[in-house]
Design an enzyme around this catalytic site. Structure first.
Site, mmCIF file in Angstrom:
data_model
loop_
_atom_site.group_PDB
_atom_site.id
_atom_site.type_symbol
_atom_site.label_atom_id
_atom_site.label_comp_id
_atom_site.label_asym_id
_atom_site.label_seq_id
_atom_site.Cartn_x
_atom_site.Cartn_y
_atom_site.Cartn_z
ATOM 1 N N CYS A 1 64.323 48.299 47.173
ATOM 2 C CA CYS A 1 65.378 48.952 47.956
ATOM 3 C C CYS A 1 66.759 48.570 47.429
ATOM 4 O O CYS A 1 67.038 47.408 47.156
ATOM 5 C CB CYS A 1 65.264 48.576 49.435
ATOM 6 S SG CYS A 1 66.406 49.524 50.485
ATOM 7 N N CYS B 1 63.098 51.202 56.782
ATOM 8 C CA CYS B 1 64.417 51.500 56.227
ATOM 9 C C CYS B 1 64.504 53.007 55.957
ATOM 10 O O CYS B 1 63.572 53.595 55.414
ATOM 11 C CB CYS B 1 64.592 50.710 54.929
ATOM 12 S SG CYS B 1 66.031 51.142 53.958
#
Length: 193
Positions: A44, A71
């Protein structure tokens, strides 16, 4: 039912992978941030949390059961390909067996495919071959040992799963752009992450 497979990475090794946004480890573990209650893939690109606010989970069901939500940027809950589980099975096998002499045939038998088909699918999904993935895992382990132990280069070579020192030095230089000794010296000086 526990689907998690222990991939034998320490907290520090996992932390290093999220700091470098290492896509190699996606699906093998998840980073959960206690303060935001969000979990991410190792790759990420979101702003990195404080180390003290991080927990790691090797199973998506456990991280969600602990109250974390996915997320929105990296979408760790979504499998982006029909082959995601197959690739995860191969990468998990490699993570568990990296110290052994592992062949493409061994990997293929583990997932029930022909070596040719496995290599083609693996390269299609990860942009690298199972062999280069295995080498990367071994070099990541060697780099960690160089930074955090007093093992000799030869001990690290065998601990990381290499069968010969010459191959270890060649692959290390190719992936890290320096020798193991140079890497250790640079990390001791604090110049290398």
């Amino acid at each position: 039912m526990d689907n998690a497979i222990n991939i034998n990475l320490s907290f520090e090794e996992k932390w290093e992978k999220i700091i470098t946004c290492d896509k190699t480890y996606d699906g093998l573990f998840y980073t959960a941030v206690k303060t935001t209650k969000i979990y991410c893939r190792p790759s990420c690109k979101s702003r990195k949390p404080k180390k003290m606010n991080v927990e790691f989970y090797e199973d998506i069901q456990k991280v969600e059961a602990a109250g974390y939500r996915a997320c929105k940027r990296c979408q760790p809950e979504i499998e982006h390909s029909p082959h995601t589980q197959l690739i995860k099975n191969v990468t998990t096998f490699i993570m568990k067996e990296y110290k052994q002499k592992v062949t493409l045939q061994d990997m293929a038998e583990h997932v029930g495919l022909s070596p040719f088909h496995l290599e083609r699918l693996f390269k299609q999904e990860t942009a690298e071959t199972p062999r280069t993935y295995l080498e990367k895992i071994r070099i990541d382990k060697a780099a960690h040992l160089l930074k955090h132990t007093d093992f000799t280069n030869l001990e690290i070579c065998y601990e990381a799963g290499f069968q010969s020192p010459s191959n270890f030095y060649k692959v290390f230089r190719r992936l890290k752009n320096c020798s193991p000794t140079e890497y250790r010296n640079l990390s001791l000086q604090g110049d290398m992450i």
